[in-house]
Scaffold this motif. Structure first.
Motif, PDB file in Angstrom:
ATOM      1  N   ALA A 150     144.231 -35.585 -30.380  1.00 54.54           N
ATOM      2  CA  ALA A 150     145.431 -34.815 -30.050  1.00 54.54           C
ATOM      3  C   ALA A 150     145.833 -35.072 -28.617  1.00 54.54           C
ATOM      4  CB  ALA A 150     145.158 -33.332 -30.260  1.00 54.54           C
ATOM      5  N   ASP A 151     147.126 -35.167 -28.391  1.00 55.06           N
ATOM      6  CA  ASP A 151     147.633 -35.428 -27.049  1.00 55.06           C
ATOM      7  C   ASP A 151     148.907 -34.619 -26.852  1.00 55.06           C
ATOM      8  OD1 ASP A 151     148.062 -36.413 -24.558  1.00 55.06           O
ATOM      9  OD2 ASP A 151     148.987 -38.295 -25.244  1.00 55.06           O
ATOM     10  N   LEU A 152     148.744 -33.303 -26.729  1.00 53.51           N
ATOM     11  CA  LEU A 152     149.898 -32.442 -26.536  1.00 53.51           C
ATOM     12  C   LEU A 152     150.105 -32.171 -25.057  1.00 53.51           C
ATOM     13  CD1 LEU A 152     149.468 -29.861 -29.415  1.00 53.51           C
ATOM     14  CD2 LEU A 152     150.754 -31.990 -29.392  1.00 53.51           C
ATOM     15  N   ALA A 153     151.354 -32.046 -24.684  1.00 48.58           N
ATOM     16  CA  ALA A 153     151.699 -31.854 -23.275  1.00 48.58           C
ATOM     17  C   ALA A 153     151.326 -30.454 -22.810  1.00 48.58           C
ATOM     18  CB  ALA A 153     153.195 -32.098 -23.084  1.00 48.58           C
ATOM     19  N   ASP A 154     151.151 -30.311 -21.500  1.00 45.06           N
ATOM     20  CA  ASP A 154     150.956 -29.020 -20.834  1.00 45.06           C
ATOM     21  C   ASP A 154     149.691 -28.303 -21.293  1.00 45.06           C
ATOM     22  OD1 ASP A 154     153.395 -29.450 -19.564  1.00 45.06           O
ATOM     23  OD2 ASP A 154     154.498 -28.530 -21.224  1.00 45.06           O
ATOM     24  N   GLY A 155     148.744 -29.051 -21.807  1.00 46.40           N
ATOM     25  CA  GLY A 155     147.480 -28.432 -22.197  1.00 46.40           C
ATOM     26  C   GLY A 155     147.600 -27.459 -23.337  1.00 46.40           C
ATOM     27  N   ALA A 156     148.654 -27.559 -24.134  1.00 50.82           N
ATOM     28  CA  ALA A 156     148.853 -26.612 -25.230  1.00 50.82           C
ATOM     29  C   ALA A 156     147.712 -26.679 -26.226  1.00 50.82           C
ATOM     30  CB  ALA A 156     150.189 -26.879 -25.918  1.00 50.82           C
ATOM     31  N   PHE A 157     147.223 -27.893 -26.496  1.00 50.36           N
ATOM     32  CA  PHE A 157     146.152 -28.044 -27.476  1.00 50.36           C
ATOM     33  C   PHE A 157     144.882 -27.356 -26.995  1.00 50.36           C
ATOM     34  CE2 PHE A 157     142.375 -30.388 -28.831  1.00 50.36           C
ATOM     35  CZ  PHE A 157     142.461 -30.236 -30.199  1.00 50.36           C
ATOM     36  N   ASP A 158     144.462 -27.651 -25.759  1.00 46.46           N
ATOM     37  CA  ASP A 158     143.220 -27.075 -25.238  1.00 46.46           C
ATOM     38  C   ASP A 158     143.296 -25.555 -25.178  1.00 46.46           C
ATOM     39  OD1 ASP A 158     142.033 -29.537 -24.964  1.00 46.46           O
ATOM     40  OD2 ASP A 158     142.719 -29.806 -22.889  1.00 46.46           O
ATOM     41  N   GLU A 159     144.445 -25.034 -24.763  1.00 41.37           N
ATOM     42  CA  GLU A 159     144.591 -23.579 -24.665  1.00 41.37           C
ATOM     43  C   GLU A 159     144.516 -22.921 -26.035  1.00 41.37           C
ATOM     44  OE1 GLU A 159     147.894 -20.269 -23.157  1.00 41.37           O
ATOM     45  OE2 GLU A 159     148.123 -22.393 -22.637  1.00 41.37           O
ATOM     46  N   ALA A 160     145.245 -23.495 -27.000  1.00 35.35           N
ATOM     47  CA  ALA A 160     145.239 -22.924 -28.340  1.00 35.35           C
ATOM     48  C   ALA A 160     143.872 -23.074 -28.992  1.00 35.35           C
ATOM     49  CB  ALA A 160     146.308 -23.593 -29.197  1.00 35.35           C
ATOM     50  N   ARG A 161     143.201 -24.205 -28.758  1.00 33.94           N
ATOM     51  CA  ARG A 161     141.885 -24.425 -29.352  1.00 33.94           C
ATOM     52  C   ARG A 161     140.867 -23.441 -28.783  1.00 33.94           C
ATOM     53  NH1 ARG A 161     137.053 -27.589 -28.964  1.00 33.94           N
ATOM     54  NH2 ARG A 161     136.455 -28.378 -31.045  1.00 33.94           N
ATOM     55  N   GLY A 162     140.930 -23.219 -27.483  1.00 31.42           N
ATOM     56  CA  GLY A 162     140.002 -22.264 -26.876  1.00 31.42           C
ATOM     57  C   GLY A 162     140.187 -20.862 -27.421  1.00 31.42           C
ATOM     58  N   ALA A 163     141.452 -20.458 -27.569  1.00 28.48           N
ATOM     59  CA  ALA A 163     141.716 -19.119 -28.110  1.00 28.48           C
ATOM     60  C   ALA A 163     141.220 -19.007 -29.548  1.00 28.48           C
ATOM     61  CB  ALA A 163     143.213 -18.825 -28.039  1.00 28.48           C
TER      62      ALA A 163
END
Length: 706
Positions: free
Chosen positions: A194-207
């Motif tokens: 996954a390569d989503l801008a603005d860290g959206a992936f990491d933030e959503a995955r962490g939540a």
């Protein structure tokens, strides 16, 4: 033999009108209909006997087949008038899929329904639809769901790229990081990270991971995660599915219709996988409360095909060719064609739905296959089938073994609060109307039929204007009965404005035996609720003792008919002070007539006031609508007598108690929905009668005189 309970998922689609429930159901049918062959796009009749044009106002049942599982999909109406169909869908299902538009967000009624499902622990998931719309915003839709539904609502996939169904439409799995690409009829899983801008992936995955850990039964996961360990996606996925099945975690999935209508719907396979893997089977979902028909307790039951029969009619309709068709959810045992079962009702005779407690023979059984029906040899526990020839069973009735009948607790059903008066158009319509109305009430537990003796009107009590329109259309098209709609009349009362003297003279001499009776009455009004007080003050035998009851009977008869506007007269004191009789021509009938004439004469002198019924109402609304509701009640001549808070914080609601004239409440079911954006409910009960304002009373008098 149909699938075992472990191989069945019963899922209800809920959400407001326009959220895309029916389009979602049709798209899933195109992917996983009968054998996954796409039969869901066939035109024609649905398994519940309704034509496709009725979708949106009726509960519809379709069957999907995915990974050797049968998914019974119950599509419910989003319009609040058809809440009875919604309740039926909730009763028949083991899990709820909330459909939320990425354009319109979450309305108040959907928020309230989520809280209701949470109260009973029903597993829930959210699918965000209409992502192909230019104004769609998945992130905003997720935020709206979290604000409305609370904790545990988290996305498990993120849309990436053009989700309108064209080339490049992709979903990213937050647990695996894998990308699923939809292109036309093809779906591919890519190894691309996954390569989503603005860290959206990491933030959503962490939540998401933190949300799963919070619901996990493995107490070591949190420490391992905080210690920096990379948790196994399969472990997290297994924990998530367990939490979904328990109703404590609620995944959010994206969904988009295919571009041009010919491609594979984006997110369809992920949604089907979630229903199969995470939603509970009927064997895992607890049965509704039940008793024996005599009220005694009965042993705990489960979804065992070899157990005692326990089933429920969740929808009834009438097909012009097949006859009555009943959609039945089997909770225990096995239902077979031509079997004799016990039909038990729910004690709703007071609202036009008679009790049932009799044996009845089942007709044929069938089950949906896509949107068509196939015959069944049996329907075991966990299944939903269509039964023909249940002649007396109504929606909500229990079917059980005739040797040991059981009764399921009825589901919550709101009271219909919008009255409409109907009148048969022709003599032929009048003859057919009773049968047609009995069939309507058998099909729809939210309609009540009542004949008002005081106004001589036949009233249909409905959930709203759209509900009323559908009922009248069904009377005409399905049962061939045309009716005219009238304005409901309110049962008023008359009383005296003050004291007066009245003379009643009934003297007729036309040869032979005549009629002779004269009586003098003194009348005066009494406090509300006093009724009639009749006092004999005759002296010297002016009116023979045998005729005094006749005078009272005549006064009472005139009070029943009214003296001015034709409404019953109440709360007066009548003193019989004098009169005359004839030894030959006086009679019981003559003094009855004289008594009535004397009352009319006194009323003409004293004047008559009209009394109108006052209702006690309790309006339950979210706190943000309290001011608007109170202002509306004030405009209806209402008096607020109390307020009580219910709940706290964002979910806080208030009960407003008020007294309002019934004349002002005829259309309140519609107006309250408008004032509160569909979130307000109310109950009503009779309180008392009070004097009607002069200008309104004058209008009533004029109307009655014309």
């Amino acid at each position: 033999m149909p699938s075992a309970a472990a191989e069945v998922r019963n899922v209800v689609l809920v959400g407001h009108t326009g959220a895309g429930k029916t389009a979602l159901a049709e798209d899933l049918l195109s992917v996983a209909g009968a054998g996954g062959t796409g039969t869901g796009r066939e035109q024609g009749r649905h398994p519940d006997g309704e034509h496709r044009s009725t979708r949106g106002i009726s509960l519809t049942l379709s069957a999907l087949h995915h990974r050797n599982m049968t998914i019974n999909l119950l599509d419910t109406p989003g319009y609040p008038d058809f809440v009875g169909e919604l309740r039926a869908g909730l009763r028949a299902a083991d899990a709820a899929l909330f459909v939320v538009s990425a354009v319109d967000g979450v309305d108040g009624a959907t928020r309230a329904l989520w809280a209701e499902c949470a109260a009973v622990g029903m597993p829930r998931a959210v699918v965000v639809t209409r992502l192909d719309h230019p104004r769609a915003d998945f992130a905003s839709a997720v935020t709206a769901c979290q604000d409305a539904f609370g904790a545990g609502v988290l996305p498990v996939f993120l849309p990436d790229g053009a989700v309108a169904g064209g080339d490049g439409a992709r979903l990213v799995g937050l647990l695996t990081g894998r990308v699923v690409e939809y292109a036309g009829r093809d779906r591919r899983e890519l190894d691309t990270s996954a390569d989503l801008a603005d860290g959206a992936f990491d933030e959503a995955r962490g939540a998401l991971i933190e949300g799963i850990i919070a619901e996990s039964e493995d107490e070591t996961l949190l420490d391992r995660y905080l210690g920096g360990e990379e948790l196994d996606p399969k472990t997290l996925l297994d924990d998530a599915e367990t939490a979904i099945s328990r109703g404590s975690f609620h995944p959010v999935l994206p969904f988009a219709h295919p571009a041009g209508g010919g491609g594979l719907p984006v997110g369809s396979i992920e949604l089907l996988d979630m229903m199969v893997d995470a939603f509970p089977s009927p064997a895992e979902h607890p049965l509704p409360p039940l008793t024996r028909c005599d009220g005694s307790d009965c042993p705990k039951m489960a979804a065992d095909p070899d157990g005692p029969l326990l089933a429920e009619v969740v929808r009834t309709t009438t097909d012009p060719y097949v006859g009555r068709m009943s959609v039945v959810r089997v909770f225990s045992g096995t239902l077979r064609p031509d079997a004799t079962v016990h039909v038990s009702g729910h004690g709703r005779a007071a609202v036009g739905h008679p009790d049932h407690d009799a044996d009845e023979k089942v007709g044929g059984l069938s089950a949906p296959d896509g949107t068509t029906l196939r015959p069944l040899d049996a329907c075991p526990a966990g299944g939903i089938c269509v039964v023909t020839k249940l002649a007396t069973a109504e929606t909500g009735d229990t079917l059980s073994d005739r040797d040991d009948p059981r009764l399921l607790a009825p589901w919550t059903m709101p009271e219909p609060l919008l009255p409409i008066a109907i009148e048969a158009r022709t003599k032929s319509d009048e003859d057919k109307l009773p049968t047609a109305l009995s069939r309507l009430t058998a099909e729809d537990p939210t309609v009540m039929v009542r004949t008002e003796t005081e106004t001589s009107q036949l009233l249909l009590w409905c959930m709203g204007e759209a509900h009323a329109d559908v009922l009248l259309e069904r009377l005409a098209s399905r049962y061939g009965v045309d009716v005219d709609r009238k304005e409901p009349r309110i049962a008023l009362r008359e009383t005296l404005r003050g004291p007066a003297h009245g003379l009643g003279r009934h003297v007729k001499q036309s040869g032979g035996h005549g009629q002779y009776a004269i009586c003098h009455l003194e009348v005066e009004p009494l406090p509300a609720g006093s009724g009639l007080q009749f006092v004999d003050e005759v002296v010297g035998g002016a009116v023979p003792r045998s005729f005094i009851p006749s005078v009272e009977k005549g006064v009472l008869a005139q009070m029943t008919k009214g003296v001015v506007a034709g409404y019953p007269m109440v709360d007066i004191k009548v003193r019989l002070v004098d009169g005359k009789a004839h030894s030959v021509d006086s009679s019981d009938l003559a003094f009855q007539v004289a008594g009535g004439l004397a009352l009319r004469d006194a009323a003409a002198t004293a004047g008559v006031a009209l009394l109108e019924p006052i209702l006690e109402i309790a309006v339950l609304v979210p706190d943000e609508h309290v001011g608007a509701v109170m202002g509306d009640l004030s405009g209806r001549r209402g008096r607020v007598v109390g307020m009580e808070p219910v709940g706290r914080g964002d979910s806080g609601r208030t009960v407003i108690r008020a007294e309002v004239p019934e004349l002002e409440m005829i259309r309140y079911a519609i107006d309250l929905r408008s004032v509160t954006q569909g979130t307000g409910t109310f109950t009503r009960s009779m309180a008392r009668y009070e004097p009607m304002p002069e200008h309104l009373a004058a209008a009533v008098m004029k109307d009655r005189a014309s």
